[in-house]
Design an enzyme around this catalytic site. Structure first.
Site, short mmCIF file in Angstrom:
data_model
loop_
_atom_site.label_atom_id
_atom_site.label_comp_id
_atom_site.label_asym_id
_atom_site.label_seq_id
_atom_site.Cartn_x
_atom_site.Cartn_y
_atom_site.Cartn_z
N LYS A 1 0.97 -1.26 0.03
CA LYS A 1 -0.15 0.14 -0.03
C LYS A 1 0.79 1.30 -0.14
O LYS A 1 1.42 1.47 0.95
CB LYS A 1 -1.00 0.01 1.33
CG LYS A 1 -2.23 1.01 1.13
CD LYS A 1 -2.81 1.81 2.07
CE LYS A 1 -1.81 3.09 2.59
NZ LYS A 1 -1.62 4.02 1.80
N GLU B 1 10.21 1.44 9.95
CA GLU B 1 11.34 2.37 9.79
C GLU B 1 10.67 3.58 9.56
O GLU B 1 9.82 3.99 8.99
CB GLU B 1 11.76 2.26 8.00
CG GLU B 1 12.16 0.84 7.93
CD GLU B 1 13.35 -0.06 8.69
OE1 GLU B 1 14.32 0.76 8.94
OE2 GLU B 1 13.29 -1.12 8.82
N CYS C 1 14.12 10.99 5.78
CA CYS C 1 13.75 10.40 7.21
C CYS C 1 14.91 10.89 7.97
O CYS C 1 14.99 11.22 9.27
CB CYS C 1 13.39 9.04 7.13
SG CYS C 1 14.56 8.13 6.31
N GLU D 1 9.97 16.23 14.33
CA GLU D 1 10.32 16.01 12.97
C GLU D 1 9.52 16.87 12.05
O GLU D 1 8.25 16.86 12.04
CB GLU D 1 10.19 14.39 12.44
CG GLU D 1 10.44 14.26 11.04
CD GLU D 1 10.34 12.85 10.71
OE1 GLU D 1 9.12 12.33 10.71
OE2 GLU D 1 10.98 12.29 9.98
#
Ligand code: NAD
Length: 504
Positions: free
Chosen positions: A199, A274, A308, A404
């Site tokens: 997905k 992750e 990331c 983040e």
């Protein structure tokens, strides 16, 4: 004022794919969502719709997992000789290689990213990834052991291990490196004889759908790869919770990852996560500034900070702080914002207006806290352009320095000793990447051992390689992707013991 992508620049191949009907790819066939729902796909440089994708329902998720399960249990795929699976992976690599340009164009239109970036990281890197991982298909060995079994002295035993595919893998990917992430999830599945329901992120699903078509074209059996498009909170959640899934391989935010871990724990599914990061980049007293200043700018502004491992917290020895800060600010101010298809553009729009608004809120919060901010402005006009920001003088515990942001926003701090730098670097809930810039090898070693991160770079940042395992420490993840470990994580190890009569 910025402009939008000029669609007349793309190849006929990319154009006809963009305009084609897009369904869910289940059991080798494309089909619409069972309830006919669709989601709009937008070009971030213009904010305009370029396509619609299917929004998978519970029935569709069930059909996709069912197809993946059947492909696993009918044994043809699992029992295929490893060299044949390897050959299919190499054929898929060649098929992607033949379409690098059109795949890069589709990705640029869909994600907004620079064409040079999508060509390298979304189209070419998957080719190398498949070629690297293909070799693992025939190298999935067990071991043999000499057993002692001291409590049965009259018998002789031999021990051994064998590896089996872990089963049906639910793979969920983010929007920042869409095709590359899809292939990173797919490659170990193919090498180990697993099957997959992928997905992709709802914002950037187009190249995953083309990938599925290429899989069928090169002869990967029906049901081995299934792609369902849809929203995270519905299709993603239903996939994670589906009882027919054996393993979840998720890349995305820490918050969603936490929910997946909780859900997977209920049914004891295997998983690797992750997740997000707030990676420090440390410029020590012994750094080579000619290397470190452009390196720091690239670490945060590459892919518009939507990485990331983006080096979003820059820690600089006080001796170099002013020079580094002004050097990075100069580079940030010089970057040419523009649409991804324009080769002159150096910084692309962010992935969506909604994301840009979130990024802007973080910068506004830093301004409100009295920080010294350069850049960090939403650009008037269509699209989701945002000028690169450098923030100085912020409290290291301020949310803008801790959360983040996933955008071109750098927070800069100075330090006086290595101990202080290490404390500042580790002062975060994340632990994905970190880099240290120094010409002193002992200094590099000290930092390498002390930094809490899955990957530590020395005099570089954000370099990933297929041969190198990748994963996060602390709230940046669980388990590993890439390298030998990433492949083996798609197998289950069974231990065996054979008893032999004692030799006379
Ligand atoms: P996200 O977590 O919002 O979404 C990621 C994927 O999860 C999407 O496909 C989304 O549809 C799906 N999803 C959302 N909610 C879900 C749910 N409840 N159940 C199942 N699936 C769900 O992240 P994003 O905004 O797409 O991507 C940015 C994030 O990804 C950042 O945090 C970034 O650090 C992280 N990321 C991590 C890595 C890594 O390797 N560590 C790499 C790239 C991006």
């Amino acid at each position: 004022m910025t402009t939008a992508n000029d669609l007349s620049q793309i190849s006929e191949k990319a154009r006809s794919f963009i305009h084609s009907q897009k369904g869910l790819f289940i059991d080798g066939q494309s089909r619409p969502a069972s309830d006919g729902s669709t989601i709009s796909v937008v070009d971030p440089s213009s904010g305009e719709e370029i396509a619609r994708i299917a929004d998978a329902s519970a029935q569709d998720v069930d059909a996709a997992v069912g197809a993946a399960r059947r492909a696993l249990t009918d044994r043809a795929w699992v029992d295929m000789q490893p060299y044949r699976r390897e050959a299919l992976m190499l054929a898929l690599a060649a098929a992607i290689e033949a379409e690098v340009e059109s795949l890069a164009e589709i990705e640029t239109l869909n994600s907004g990213k620079l064409i040079a970036n999508t060509r390298l990281f979304d189209a070419e890197l998957p080719v190398h990834s498949l070629r690297y991982v293909a070799g693992w298909a025939s190298r999935l060995n067990g071991e043999t052991m000499n057993l002692s079994v001291p409590y049965l002295p009259d018998l002789r035993f031999s021990g051994f291990t064998k590896r089996y595919p872990v089963g049906v893998v639910a793979a969920i990917t983010p929007w920042n490196v869409p095709l590359c992430m899809a292939v990173w999830k797919l490659a170990p599945v193919l090498a180990t004889g697993c099957t997959i329901v992928l997905k992709p992120a709802e914002q950037t699903s187009l190249t995953a759908l083309r990938l599925a078509e290429l899989c069928a074209e090169v002869g990967i059996p029906d049901g081995v790869i299934n792609v369902i498009t849809g929203r995270g909170a519905s299709a993603g959640r239903m996939l994670v919770e589906h009882p027919g899934v054996d393993k979840i391989n998720f890349t995305g935010s820490t918050e969603v990852g936490r929910g997946i871990a909780i859900s997977a724990a209920r049914s004891f599914k295997k998983y690797n996560l992750e997740l997000g990061g707030k990676s420090p980049l440390i410029i020590t007293e012994t750094a080579d500034l000619d290397q470190a200043i452009p390196g720091a700018a690239w670490a945060i502004y590459g892919n518009s900070g939507q990485n990331c491992c983006a080096g979003s917290r820059m820690l600089v020895h006080e001796k170099h702080y002013d020079a580094v800060l002004s050097g990075v600010r100069e580079i940030a101010a010089s970057l040419q914002l523009g649409p991804g298809l324009d080769p002159a553009s150096q910084l692309a729009p962010l992935s969506s207006r909604m994301h840009r608004d979130r990024v802007a809120l973080h910068v506004d919060a830093a301004r409100a806290a009295g920080a010294d901010v350069s850049g960090g402005e939403a650009v008037d006009g269509p699209g989701s352009y945002f000028t690169p920001a450098v923030i100085a003088g912020l409290d290291p515990d301020h949310p803008t320095a801790q959360e983040e942001i996933f955008g071109p926003v750098l927070c800069a701090f100075s330090f006086t000793s290595d101990e202080e730098a290490i404390t500042l670097a580790n002062q975060t809930r994340f632990g994905l990447g970190a880099s240290v810039w120094t010409r002193d090898i002992d200094c590099a070693d000290r930092y390498f051992d002390a930094l809490q991160a899955g990957t530590v770079w020395i005099n570089t940042h954000n370099i990933l390689d297929l041969a190198l395992p990748f994963g996060g420490d602390k709230e940046s993840g669980v388990g590993l992707e890439l390298g030998r470990e990433g492949v083996l994580a798609h197998t289950k190890l069974r231990s065996g013991v054979k008893a032999h009569p004692k030799m006379r």
